[in-house]
Motif scaffolding. Structure first.
Motif: not given
Length: 150
Positions: A24-28, A38-45, A85-87
């Protein structure tokens, strides 16, 4: 794994494969480098693998992994997060690699039992000789350094 898609099955060694449906994946949103991105993308996994409910592992290996990972499990599930990472894509690959390493370590067979051995005669003699030298040194200090009674 560098060219593989993060959504593919996770391979642990040659014989074991964890299906993508068990992951299961979650993004934030992630802190750290990235500027306004980083304010606009959910790059944390966050990758969650429910070890207790998974049928991908044989019962013996599953029991071994549950025992070894009991301090890291939350409700029988192993959680791995990546935000270095940024992506999002690279963080997903990093999370999968981390999960693979943790599971490989947990599933490794136990080391062979230690056979009890006795020290050899030379080792015993060296130890006793060292004790005698140390005792002689200490006793020589006692005799030479005694203070007169007042």
């Amino acid at each position: 794994m560098a060219g593989e898609r993060p959504s593919d099955d996770l391979r642990i060694g040659d014989a074991l494969r964890i299906p993508a449906s068990d992951l299961r994946w979650r993004f934030s949103r992630s802190g750290g480098p990235g500027g306004q991105n980083v304010n606009t993308t959910d790059s944390r996994v966050e990758l969650v693998f429910d070890l207790a409910a998974s049928s991908a592992l044989p019962p013996a290996l599953k029991a071994r992994a549950l025992e070894r990972l009991r301090g890291r499990l939350v409700g029988g599930a192993l959680q791995i997060s990546a935000s270095e990472h940024r992506s999002q894509w690279r963080n997903r690959v990093a999370a999968q690699r981390r999960l693979e390493a943790v599971l490989r370590e947990a599933l490794r067979p136990p080391p062979p039992a230690r056979r009890a051995t006795r020290p050899g005669r030379a080792a015993v003699e060296r130890r006793l000789a060292a004790k005698q030298r140390r005792a002689a040194l200490k006793s020589s200090r006692r005799r030479a350094g005694s203070l007169p009674d007042d």
